[in-house]
Every structure is written in C-alpha cells, then in structure tokens.
Scaffold this active site. Structure first.
Site, PDB file in Angstrom:
ATOM      1  CB  SER A 162      41.587  43.726 -54.869  1.00  0.00           C
ATOM      2  OG  SER A 162      41.603  42.591 -54.651  1.00  0.00           O
ATOM      3  CG  ASP A 189      47.652  40.268 -51.892  1.00  0.00           C
ATOM      4  OD1 ASP A 189      48.211  39.556 -51.917  1.00  0.00           O
ATOM      5  OD2 ASP A 189      46.060  39.966 -51.504  1.00  0.00           O
ATOM      6  CG  HIS A 375      42.501  40.170 -50.384  1.00  0.00           C
ATOM      7  ND1 HIS A 375      43.675  40.420 -51.374  1.00  0.00           N
ATOM      8  CD2 HIS A 375      41.188  41.189 -51.465  1.00  0.00           C
ATOM      9  CE1 HIS A 375      43.349  41.235 -52.460  1.00  0.00           C
ATOM     10  NE2 HIS A 375      41.771  41.585 -52.589  1.00  0.00           N
TER      11      HIS A 375
END
Length: 412
Positions: A162, A189, A375
């Site tokens: 992230s 991701d 996530h």
C-alpha cells in the site's frame, strides 16, 4: 467502483476467519457462562523474527526486525545473499510482515528486514508527522546504511504494501547511492488509479474505525471481525504494533516486551529479549464486553473513547497532506524505475489501471493476482505471498531454494 473502494465503504463485518493452528482455538471462560471460540491474546515479535534492533540515527530511534540473519552477520560481509527490505502501509508497522518473513525464510536463502516507519510502531523521531516521500525515503536509506557499511550493502529487493509500496517505488528512483544495489522491486496491492480514487473515501473510512479499545484482545478481535486482517495469527502479531496505551502513551509492543522481560527476570533473571523462540501469553482478560454478537453490532460500538485502554499509534488524519504525493504518477514511476526486475502483487485484477495494463502487456514487469484475500494480502495469505516472492527471486537468479515448493508463474 473498484473492489478496494467497495471494501473501504462496506462496513458489514465478514464471517470469522479460521486459523489452521488448533493451539490458538482455545475457549476462554466467561463470567456469564458463555465461551469465546477464539484466543485473541497478542503475540510477541520473536515468534516470527530472529531479532529486533532499535537504531539510534541522528538522535532518533528506528525499530527494525530481522529474519534470516542475526546481529553478528548484519555488520559482516554479506556476500551476495539478497536483503528483502519490507516497508509497511500507513498505520501498520514492520510486524505486519512477520508471518510472511517466516515463510520466506523457509523457502529460499535471503535476509529480511522489516522497518517501522517514522510515526509508526516503535520508531520515534523529532517529527513523527512528516510522512513526505522524501523524508520516508531518506529514513529508509539511513536505516540501511546504519546496518551495513556502504561497501557491504547486499543486493536489495525493496518490497512495500500500500503506502509502503509507493515509498518503495520512490526509493528506487530517489536513492541514487542505493540504486546500483537495488536488484528488485515488489509492490503489494497498490496502483495509482485505484489509490487516488480511494483517497476520496479515506476520511470516511478512518472515521468509521474505533477510536479506542479497552484491551488488546478486543482490538485484535475487531481487527479480524472487521476484515482488516482475515488471518487471526497475523492480527495477533501486528495489531499491537498499531496501538499505544491511552494512559502511559507507551506502544503496546513496548508493554508486551516489558511484561515478558519482567516475567522472565522473576523466573530466571537471565533472559535476553532479543533471543528468539520465546513463548508469550498474557493473562486472559474478562470477556464480558467481547461477545460473539459483535459481528451483528454497528461498527461504532467502540467509538466512545476510553479513559484507559489503547488507541491508534499513528494519527492517519494528520497524514492527509501527503496522501496525494504518495500515489501521484505512481504507475509511471513504477514502470520507469531503474530496478531491472519488478513484481506487482494484487488482490484483484480490477486494481490494474491503464498505464500498468499496457506496461504488463509489454513485459515491463511481472504480475501476480491472489484472489480471495483482502487488501493486506501478505497477512491474509502469507504462505502464498511467500511462494510468489520466493519464485520471483529464484526465477531471476537472485537466490536459491531451500526446499521444493510449488512455484508460481506470472499472470498473463
């Protein structure tokens, strides 16, 4: 709307994730006669990492966790064994990579380094709120050079999740002195288009989170039930790294370390915290307020601040001025990075934007999609992520395998 945006906006709590380790499916006694199905006691770092270091850099303290090496080898000639530098996402800590690091260490020959970024975990700086790209990249450079003399810096594989994925990309461009040593770049991701769209909902997402938790067990249960992490073991390790005590302002990790140190002193007086394989369990708390019905109650059940207990270590609201610079032009930066080998690991194909779609078709990077996870891919399915990353390192001849395992192949 992308699946990431739907995940942010969808506040319904998912079914309880299941751990395969039966030792953690204990039933704790309750005063009302009911029993909790799962044990939410926190886990200390030494179950997954070999050592931790608190580095003093310019009178600032940076916490790092090490796997596949020890303090002696960190400052010695590292030969050509690659060092995977793991950079966590916003609000997390280096502990989020614990289960992945353990799996990686079993699959291939590599060293692993997890860093608590400034304002996160057990890292404390003179300005914890400065989460600008340049500052975070400089911090990572300082940590690496504090551990290794410039002439002994091993081949580097930068890996981030992230926000950490974005910072890894920026490091591969900004850190001129390290670029010759950066052989690989792994982003988990995060892509520019989806990330920039999700920022519009970020304030709402942050406001929907609990502001405090009465105990660490309640925090861990919320983490799993809310879907932030679908792996109970990962939540038990990483959630303390995201919290601090409301009264003392100490991080939850520091409290756990202090409790273990005091317990061991009273038993033997000779335990050193950096030794590995230390079992840790805190006292079972009264669970009157943590019920199985949490899954059916509104998420603001925890919204009333506690006068004691735990709150978030990182105030992500204050990081808003930096959100855009983390992700702006990220796709082109990733494609143009001077790292020769790149891997993009996604939880869903809908996260791929146009620039990356074209780049992937041109063979500019390898891509792997791991569906049926959230996530925090590396926490939800650490074994699968380790197989993907180990396959990436072995395929590109960065290292060798320690054992036979199912090799993953890049998606087309």
């Amino acid at each position: 709307m992308s699946s990431l945006e739907r995940q942010i906006m969808n506040r319904r709590l998912p079914p309880m994730a299941v751990t395969t380790d039966r030792s953690h499916q204990t039933r704790a006694g309750r005063s009302d006669g009911r029993q909790s199905r799962y044990d939410y006691s926190p886990i200390l770092w030494d179950r997954y990492f070999d050592a931790k270091r608190d580095l003093n850099i310019n009178n600032q303290t940076f916490r790092v966790y090490l796997k596949g090496t020890d303090d002696k080898s960190v400052n010695s000639d590292t030969t050509n064994t690659p060092l995977v530098v793991m950079i966590h996402g916003g609000g997390y800590s280096g502990l989020t990579f614990g289960p992945f690091a353990q799996q990686m260490n079993e699959l291939c020959d590599c060293h692993l380094l997890a860093i608590d970024l400034r304002g996160h975990g057990n890292t404390f700086t003179d300005n914890d709120e400065d989460l600008s790209v340049r500052t975070l990249a400089t911090d990572i450079f300082n940590v690496i050079t504090a551990l290794f003399p410039m002439e002994n810096i091993p081949p580097l594989v930068l890996m981030g999740h992230s926000m950490g994925g974005a910072i890894a990309v920026h490091c591969s461009i900004l850190l001129e002195e390290l670029i010759p040593r950066i052989i690989g770049l792994i982003v988990i991701d995060v892509v520019e288009g989806t990330a920039m769209d999700a920022l519009q909902s970020m304030q709402s997402f942050l406001r929907s989170r609990p502001t405090s938790f009465a105990t660490l067990e309640k925090a861990i249960e919320w983490c799993v039930r809310s879907g932030q992490t679908r792996n109970i073991e990962a939540a038990k390790l990483s959630m303390p790294g995201q919290l601090k005590n409301v009264k003392t302002n100490l991080t939850a990790v520091t409290e756990l370390e202090d409790n273990l140190h005091n317990d061991n002193q009273s038993q033997s007086g000779s335990h050193v915290l950096d030794n590995k394989s230390v079992e840790f369990d805190i006292r079972e708390e009264d669970e009157d307020n943590v019920t199985e019905e949490v899954a059916n109650t509104p998420t603001n059940v925890f919204k009333t601040p506690e006068i004691s207990g735990y709150t978030w270590r990182t105030n992500l609201f204050k990081s808003e001025p930096y959100w855009s610079q983390w992700f702006e032009d990220l796709s082109n930066s990733f494609l143009n990075s001077r790292a020769n080998y790149k891997l993009l690991l996604l939880a869903g194909i809908d996260r791929l934007d146009r620039a990356l779609t074209v780049g992937q078709m041109q063979g500019k990077f390898q891509m792997q999609v791991l569906p049926k996870c959230g996530h925090t891919v590396h926490e939800d399915v650490p074994d699968k992520v380790a197989q993907v990353v180990a396959s990436f390192l072995i395929r590109n001849k960065f290292t060798i395998a320690k054992q036979d395992f199912e090799r993953s192949f890049p998606s087309c």
